[in-house]
Scaffold this motif. Sequence first.
Motif, PDB file in Angstrom:
ATOM      1  N   ILE A   1       1.101  -1.122  -0.072  1.00  0.00           N
ATOM      2  CA  ILE A   1      -0.095  -0.085   0.128  1.00  0.00           C
ATOM      3  C   ILE A   1       0.873   1.386  -0.109  1.00  0.00           C
ATOM      4  CG2 ILE A   1      -1.778   1.072   1.209  1.00  0.00           C
ATOM      5  CD1 ILE A   1      -2.582  -1.450   2.475  1.00  0.00           C
ATOM      6  N   THR A   2       0.635   2.161  -1.039  1.00  0.00           N
ATOM      7  CA  THR A   2       1.442   3.270  -1.090  1.00  0.00           C
ATOM      8  C   THR A   2       0.580   4.651  -0.968  1.00  0.00           C
ATOM      9  OG1 THR A   2       2.969   2.417  -2.530  1.00  0.00           O
ATOM     10  CG2 THR A   2       3.046   4.760  -2.708  1.00  0.00           C
TER      11      THR A   2
ATOM     12  N   PRO B   1       3.721  14.896   5.553  1.00  0.00           N
ATOM     13  CA  PRO B   1       4.983  14.372   5.576  1.00  0.00           C
ATOM     14  C   PRO B   1       5.149  12.707   5.892  1.00  0.00           C
ATOM     15  CG  PRO B   1       4.711  15.530   7.598  1.00  0.00           C
ATOM     16  CD  PRO B   1       3.577  15.788   6.563  1.00  0.00           C
ATOM     17  N   ASP B   2       4.163  12.164   6.288  1.00  0.00           N
ATOM     18  CA  ASP B   2       3.990  10.801   6.432  1.00  0.00           C
ATOM     19  C   ASP B   2       3.537   9.723   5.585  1.00  0.00           C
ATOM     20  OD1 ASP B   2       4.665  11.326   9.251  1.00  0.00           O
ATOM     21  OD2 ASP B   2       2.536  11.537   9.861  1.00  0.00           O
ATOM     22  N   ASN B   3       3.330  10.452   4.302  1.00  0.00           N
ATOM     23  CA  ASN B   3       2.976   9.514   3.002  1.00  0.00           C
ATOM     24  C   ASN B   3       4.226   9.170   2.602  1.00  0.00           C
ATOM     25  OD1 ASN B   3      -0.040  10.011   2.244  1.00  0.00           O
ATOM     26  ND2 ASN B   3       0.812  12.204   2.988  1.00  0.00           N
ATOM     27  N   ASP B   4       3.926   7.845   1.536  1.00  0.00           N
ATOM     28  CA  ASP B   4       5.069   7.553   0.926  1.00  0.00           C
ATOM     29  C   ASP B   4       5.535   8.254  -0.363  1.00  0.00           C
ATOM     30  OD1 ASP B   4       5.175   4.892   2.608  1.00  0.00           O
ATOM     31  OD2 ASP B   4       3.256   4.609   1.775  1.00  0.00           O
ATOM     32  N   VAL B   5       4.689   8.657  -0.719  1.00  0.00           N
ATOM     33  CA  VAL B   5       4.902   9.584  -1.888  1.00  0.00           C
ATOM     34  C   VAL B   5       4.278  11.154  -1.602  1.00  0.00           C
ATOM     35  CG1 VAL B   5       4.236  10.521  -4.329  1.00  0.00           C
ATOM     36  CG2 VAL B   5       4.854   7.950  -3.819  1.00  0.00           C
ATOM     37  N   VAL B   6       5.051  12.064  -1.437  1.00  0.00           N
ATOM     38  CA  VAL B   6       5.052  13.354  -0.745  1.00  0.00           C
ATOM     39  C   VAL B   6       4.586  14.385  -1.754  1.00  0.00           C
ATOM     40  CG1 VAL B   6       5.483  15.218   0.783  1.00  0.00           C
ATOM     41  CG2 VAL B   6       5.882  12.856   1.428  1.00  0.00           C
TER      42      VAL B   6
ATOM     43  N   PRO C   1      -0.478  23.264  -3.038  1.00  0.00           N
ATOM     44  CA  PRO C   1      -1.879  23.521  -2.630  1.00  0.00           C
ATOM     45  C   PRO C   1      -2.824  22.807  -3.388  1.00  0.00           C
ATOM     46  CG  PRO C   1      -0.208  25.331  -3.159  1.00  0.00           C
ATOM     47  CD  PRO C   1       0.370  24.347  -3.794  1.00  0.00           C
ATOM     48  N   GLY C   2      -3.801  22.248  -2.804  1.00  0.00           N
ATOM     49  CA  GLY C   2      -4.828  21.684  -3.437  1.00  0.00           C
ATOM     50  C   GLY C   2      -4.548  20.262  -3.129  1.00  0.00           C
ATOM     51  N   VAL C   3      -3.450  19.888  -2.864  1.00  0.00           N
ATOM     52  CA  VAL C   3      -3.341  18.193  -2.799  1.00  0.00           C
ATOM     53  C   VAL C   3      -3.450  17.890  -1.230  1.00  0.00           C
ATOM     54  CG1 VAL C   3      -1.644  16.394  -2.442  1.00  0.00           C
ATOM     55  CG2 VAL C   3      -1.590  17.989  -4.555  1.00  0.00           C
ATOM     56  N   GLU C   4      -4.468  17.298  -0.845  1.00  0.00           N
ATOM     57  CA  GLU C   4      -4.957  16.814   0.382  1.00  0.00           C
ATOM     58  C   GLU C   4      -3.662  15.998   1.234  1.00  0.00           C
ATOM     59  OE1 GLU C   4      -7.713  18.171   1.921  1.00  0.00           O
ATOM     60  OE2 GLU C   4      -8.285  18.882  -0.020  1.00  0.00           O
ATOM     61  N   GLN C   5      -3.798  16.269   2.578  1.00  0.00           N
ATOM     62  CA  GLN C   5      -2.914  15.657   3.541  1.00  0.00           C
ATOM     63  C   GLN C   5      -2.644  14.147   3.012  1.00  0.00           C
ATOM     64  OE1 GLN C   5      -1.092  16.135   6.563  1.00  0.00           O
ATOM     65  NE2 GLN C   5      -1.231  18.250   5.913  1.00  0.00           N
TER      66      GLN C   5
END
Length: 598
Positions: A23-24, A30-35, A39-43
């Motif tokens: 799961i990616t 900052p905790d996502n695998d793909v950061v 603006p406009g990209v959700e957490q």
Amino acid sequence: MPQLILTPAKGGRRQIFPLFKKITTVGSGPDNDVVIKMPGVEQCHAHLLYDGKHFVLSEAGKACEVLVNGRRRKSHKLSDSDSLRLGPANLTFSLFDEVSEEEVPDSTTAANQALEAMEKLETFSHKLHGINDIAALLEQLMDDIIELSRADKGFLILMDGDTPVVRVARNIAREALDDSAVAFSDSIVQKVLSTRRAIIVSDALHDREFSGSTSIINLRLCSVMAVPMLTRGNLLGLIYVGNDNIVNLFRPYQLDTLRVFSSQASLIVANALLVNELKMHNERLQKDLDDLRYGEIIGACTSMRDIYNKIDKLATTDISVLISGETGTGKELIAKEIHKRSYRSKGPFITINCGAIPENLLESELFGHVRGAFTGAISNAIGKFEAADGGTLFLDELGEMPSTLQVKLLRAIQEKQITRVGETKTRQVNIRILAATNRNLALEVKEGRFREDLFYRLNVVNLLLPPLRDREEDVVLIAKYLLQRYAREFGSRVKGFNQGAVQQIKRYAWPGNIRELENRIKKAIVFTDGALINASSLDLETDGLKEVVPLNEAKEQFQKEYINEVLRLNDGNRTKTARELGVDPRTIFRHLEKERDE
């Protein structure tokens, strides 16, 4: 290797994100695998699920717009070269790395190789999670890596402190290599460890930098590939594979595959090593417990060893024993141990708490009653004395016994006969009496609250149990034993204490002794989410912690208390005290003057 390629809106550098996890997560947090910090990209905007064959892209929430090839999709199975839009971010999904035509003849071959690698990784992950033996796990890892890379031999090298150690050496036939192949100190290994970067040596025997490497010379390797094993930024070791027949065997996309494979394997191996370390710790703890336990009693401090020696001598006799000590020091455990080691061990061990039974019922509990002896006596009943016939009767909290019953108890002990309440017939009993109290019975006798003759009848031998605060050598060991016992009972994954908790356990005064320690640990196990109990989970009051004082102050305090103790032994005789302590009598006089001034 499958990847997401982020294309910036205006002429910036593209970013490539390899996809190697089941799961990616994708988003601005900052905790996502793909950061993606736009603006406009959700957490957390979307996630990619790899099911072993396909990648499925899904929205993470209603506000997280995801477009695939221009159409909004809540969930979509991706194909190579799909165009993605997450809010304002433009991405491309690729099943394979961007490599030269020489390396990959056509996109279909590259895609197939990438999918094969991902399937291998998925299968490998399932295999490893089912293996408990660390040695077998590492061998399985190496066998799969050799098969995946098309190498004919490989080495798994793990760090032991600052030293790389070959833990596994295998060949393509899934056999262990002999020691001569394992023993190498290698410049390739040092290069990977120092740079933490993967490398390929295409023609090893003629390579300007590495042709003199020990492994290449000893194993006559033609192609070499090595990647570091990193977990949470820490260097775990490296994977080293080679072939002794073919030059230029390994390609960049294979190195990338092995690098991603290694990153996944590193997490599993690190967890397996941690579990193995905890298992070994538990085995060492069990050995310590076996070495430092006396039956069911844990501890080996000097005062407890003295008690064990006395039990060994007392157990073979029928001498009455009075066990003294604060509440929670384990008096009943001591009584049970005396019983177990006596010739009465096959007989019953009967306990009665003299302070927990109302006075009007205590006589009946001790000696039994006949039907109609009092209101509620609807049938005959035997008492604890008869129940203990042939074994041991343990009178707990003896100091709480009413004075009216003390004389009847004394008579029963002396004559070894009892009379049930409501009858005149006497009954013979063959028992051993053990008693326990947290009171100073000598003082109780002096103040007229306890019969002197009963005290001396029961106090043939006195065992004074030390409080837990005076058992510094044992307290952590007992705590670990209790944690192990209750974690297993509660089905908890708690494995131990962190250093802060250990320090508090050592410094706390434990006014409730072992019973309090037991209750604190039970509570901490229930409320601890991780593998280790911390100091706050024990919830110990800070005013109960032992104060650490400077050494000179501690020496002065000990000297003061010791002089006072010797003076008491000598009934205040200063000259005799000075002589026994080997000091000038004036030292004792100065001590006493200072005591008066204080």
